[in-house]
Design an enzyme around this catalytic site. Structure first.
Site, PDB file in Angstrom:
ATOM      1  N   TYR A 164       0.837  -1.200   0.000  1.00 14.29           N
ATOM      2  CA  TYR A 164       0.000   0.000   0.000  1.00 14.29           C
ATOM      3  C   TYR A 164       0.879   1.260   0.000  1.00 14.29           C
ATOM      4  O   TYR A 164       0.525   2.304  -0.533  1.00 14.29           O
ATOM      5  CB  TYR A 164      -0.962  -0.025   1.198  1.00 14.29           C
ATOM      6  CG  TYR A 164      -2.175   0.847   1.015  1.00 14.29           C
ATOM      7  CD1 TYR A 164      -3.110   0.566   0.021  1.00 14.29           C
ATOM      8  CD2 TYR A 164      -2.394   1.955   1.826  1.00 14.29           C
ATOM      9  CE1 TYR A 164      -4.225   1.364  -0.155  1.00 14.29           C
ATOM     10  CE2 TYR A 164      -3.506   2.757   1.663  1.00 14.29           C
ATOM     11  CZ  TYR A 164      -4.423   2.463   0.663  1.00 14.29           C
ATOM     12  OH  TYR A 164      -5.526   3.259   0.494  1.00 14.29           O
ATOM     13  N   LYS A 171      -3.122   8.581   2.564  1.00 13.01           N
ATOM     14  CA  LYS A 171      -4.363   8.448   3.356  1.00 13.01           C
ATOM     15  C   LYS A 171      -4.190   9.040   4.755  1.00 13.01           C
ATOM     16  O   LYS A 171      -5.143   9.589   5.321  1.00 13.01           O
ATOM     17  CB  LYS A 171      -4.779   6.979   3.446  1.00 13.01           C
ATOM     18  CG  LYS A 171      -5.265   6.378   2.117  1.00 13.01           C
ATOM     19  CD  LYS A 171      -6.436   7.117   1.517  1.00 13.01           C
ATOM     20  CE  LYS A 171      -7.091   6.346   0.382  1.00 13.01           C
ATOM     21  NZ  LYS A 171      -8.064   7.180  -0.352  1.00 13.01           N
TER      22      LYS A 171
HETATM   23  P1  NAP Z   1     -12.498   3.330  -8.196  1.00  9.94           P
HETATM   24  O1  NAP Z   1     -13.824   2.845  -8.558  1.00  9.94           O
HETATM   25  O2  NAP Z   1     -11.343   3.026  -9.096  1.00  9.94           O
HETATM   26  O3  NAP Z   1     -12.579   4.910  -7.932  1.00  9.94           O
HETATM   27  C1  NAP Z   1     -11.429   5.736  -7.873  1.00  9.94           C
HETATM   28  C2  NAP Z   1     -11.791   6.995  -8.593  1.00  9.94           C
HETATM   29  O4  NAP Z   1     -10.749   7.993  -8.496  1.00  9.94           O
HETATM   30  C3  NAP Z   1     -11.992   6.738 -10.094  1.00  9.94           C
HETATM   31  O5  NAP Z   1     -13.209   7.291 -10.506  1.00  9.94           O
HETATM   32  C4  NAP Z   1     -10.804   7.459 -10.694  1.00  9.94           C
HETATM   33  O6  NAP Z   1     -10.970   7.856 -12.022  1.00  9.94           O
HETATM   34  C5  NAP Z   1     -10.699   8.631  -9.759  1.00  9.94           C
HETATM   35  N1  NAP Z   1      -9.491   9.406 -10.007  1.00  9.94           N
HETATM   36  C6  NAP Z   1      -8.204   9.005  -9.951  1.00  9.94           C
HETATM   37  N2  NAP Z   1      -7.404  10.019 -10.309  1.00  9.94           N
HETATM   38  C7  NAP Z   1      -8.203  11.083 -10.582  1.00  9.94           C
HETATM   39  C8  NAP Z   1      -7.976  12.423 -11.000  1.00  9.94           C
HETATM   40  N3  NAP Z   1      -6.742  12.887 -11.229  1.00  9.94           N
HETATM   41  N4  NAP Z   1      -9.041  13.243 -11.179  1.00  9.94           N
HETATM   42  C9  NAP Z   1     -10.300  12.786 -10.986  1.00  9.94           C
HETATM   43  N5  NAP Z   1     -10.583  11.538 -10.596  1.00  9.94           N
HETATM   44  C10 NAP Z   1      -9.547  10.689 -10.401  1.00  9.94           C
HETATM   45  O7  NAP Z   1     -12.048   2.753  -6.769  1.00  9.94           O
HETATM   46  P2  NAP Z   1     -12.677   2.834  -5.300  1.00  9.94           P
HETATM   47  O8  NAP Z   1     -12.047   1.693  -4.590  1.00  9.94           O
HETATM   48  O9  NAP Z   1     -14.141   2.961  -5.334  1.00  9.94           O
HETATM   49  O10 NAP Z   1     -12.000   4.165  -4.728  1.00  9.94           O
HETATM   50  C11 NAP Z   1     -12.735   5.251  -4.171  1.00  9.94           C
HETATM   51  C12 NAP Z   1     -12.037   5.729  -2.906  1.00  9.94           C
HETATM   52  O11 NAP Z   1     -12.178   4.731  -1.912  1.00  9.94           O
HETATM   53  C13 NAP Z   1     -10.545   5.987  -3.071  1.00  9.94           C
HETATM   54  O12 NAP Z   1     -10.176   7.120  -2.323  1.00  9.94           O
HETATM   55  C14 NAP Z   1      -9.935   4.735  -2.451  1.00  9.94           C
HETATM   56  O13 NAP Z   1      -8.620   4.935  -1.984  1.00  9.94           O
HETATM   57  C15 NAP Z   1     -10.908   4.534  -1.320  1.00  9.94           C
HETATM   58  N6  NAP Z   1     -10.886   3.193  -0.680  1.00  9.94           N
HETATM   59  C16 NAP Z   1     -10.982   2.083  -1.437  1.00  9.94           C
HETATM   60  C17 NAP Z   1     -10.952   0.837  -0.816  1.00  9.94           C
HETATM   61  C18 NAP Z   1     -11.054  -0.441  -1.628  1.00  9.94           C
HETATM   62  O14 NAP Z   1     -10.674  -1.486  -1.120  1.00  9.94           O
HETATM   63  N7  NAP Z   1     -11.543  -0.413  -2.852  1.00  9.94           N
HETATM   64  C19 NAP Z   1     -10.845   0.745   0.575  1.00  9.94           C
HETATM   65  C20 NAP Z   1     -10.754   1.923   1.319  1.00  9.94           C
HETATM   66  C21 NAP Z   1     -10.777   3.148   0.686  1.00  9.94           C
HETATM   67  P3  NAP Z   1     -10.086   7.032 -13.122  1.00  9.94           P
HETATM   68  O15 NAP Z   1     -10.599   5.635 -13.118  1.00  9.94           O
HETATM   69  O16 NAP Z   1     -10.309   7.778 -14.390  1.00  9.94           O
HETATM   70  O17 NAP Z   1      -8.641   7.119 -12.686  1.00  9.94           O
END
Ligand code: NAP
Length: 275
Positions: A164, A171
């Site tokens: 990570y 984070k």
């Molecule tokens: P996700 O569906 O891939 O969403 C991540 C989003 O961030 C995507 O829409 C991505 O767009 C966007 N993004 C990245 N760079 C960007 C930029 N420069 N400008 C605008 N948008 C941008 O994944 P997710 O897991 O749901 O993630 C959402 C949040 O939850 C994140 O902060 C992640 O760290 C957090 N989180 C996830 C988990 C997990 O296990 N999945 C656990 C805890 C926290 P693109 O696809 O175009 O890059």
């Protein structure tokens, strides 16, 4: 994510807000959107690039949303346009969901100390932490007093999780930003919180080395001996963004099946594997 029925009601009736970070139907932000819409919220979305528009547009339409704005959080012009569009269409908003994170794949594998580059560090912190400060400032300018904001974080900020790496540092910064923003906006009764979700299968999670192991370990070692359900994360967001969450701000709320609470796993598959 399997089709799920989100509890319906009017907890968000009359509230309008922006959700940033829906990439596809598996996105955590999409589960939150569905839950908020099921409680009467009106939602605008940002998307990044044409490819994502194709995926996000039908999702947005399925919950009656027609405000979709292209936005890359590293590009000030698109951030300006996003909030100007909201001001133009709605005048005021009531909530913001920030579900955005990014680090280069080369930064999310192997040794943190050896593999973290200056550029990788700057870009991870910029996109994953500063973008919340920037979005919160812009959102606060058009947010009704009593509004609310939520961002998404992960336990890798508090403890070492293999691979990570720099995202854990980003984070940790994001959680600190949440507290500072909460203090600044508190006098206007705008609440600002972070949800620390356990691992969920999304595009972002797929970028982390040893992701499969992460899911298995989380399931075996969490209090509930199960992986995190996006519906639980969406439910927490509903609580924090609706009036149910009154007086709760500056908080990092864990929704991870109790994984964060465990020092040493109880009887169960992990202990048995070590016999
Ligand atoms: P996700 O569906 O891939 O969403 C991540 C989003 O961030 C995507 O829409 C991505 O767009 C966007 N993004 C990245 N760079 C960007 C930029 N420069 N400008 C605008 N948008 C941008 O994944 P997710 O897991 O749901 O993630 C959402 C949040 O939850 C994140 O902060 C992640 O760290 C957090 N989180 C996830 C988990 C997990 O296990 N999945 C656990 C805890 C926290 P693109 O696809 O175009 O890059």
């Amino acid at each position: 994510m399997a089709e799920q029925n989100f509890p319906t009601g009017d907890l968000m009736k009359g509230k309008r807000g922006l959700i940033m970070g829906v990439a596809n139907k598996n996105s955590i932000a999409w589960a939150i959107a569905r839950q908020l819409a099921a409680q009467g919220a009106e939602i605008a979305f940002t998307y990044q690039g044409e490819a994502l528009l194709r995926r996000v547009k039908p999702l947005a339409e399925s919950i009656g949303s027609d405000i979709l704005v292209e936005c890359d959080v590293t590009d000030d012009a698109t951030m300006d346009n996003t909030f100007a569009t909201l001001k133009d269409k709605w005048g005021k908003i009531d909530f913001l969901v920030h579900a955005i994170a990014f680090a280069g794949k080369d930064q999310l594998a192997g040794s943190f100390v050896d593999n973290t580059t200056r550029e990788g560090f700057k870009s991870a912190l910029d996109i994953s932490a500063f973008s919340f400060v920037d979005a919160a400032r812009r959102a606060s300018e058009i947010m009704n007093d009593g509004g609310a904001m939520v961002t998404l974080t992960y336990l890798g900020s508090e403890r070492v999780v293999p691979n990570y790496n720099v995202m854990g540092v980003a984070k940790a910064a994001l959680e600190a930003c949440t507290r500072y923003i909460a203090a600044d906006l508190g006098p206007r009764s705008i609440r600002v919180n972070a949800i620390s979700a356990g691992p969920i299968k999304t595009l972002a999670a797929a970028g982390i080395g040893s992701g499969r192991h992460m899911f298995k370990f989380n399931k075996a070692a969490s209090a509930m001996q199960d992986n995190t359900d996006p519906m639980g994360v969406a439910g927490a967001a509903l609580y924090l963004l609706s009036d149910l969450g009154l007086s709760c701000t500056g908080e990092t709320h864990h929704v991870d099946g109790g994984f964060h609470a465990i020092g040493m796993p109880q009887e169960g598959p992990l202990r048995e594997a070590m016999e």
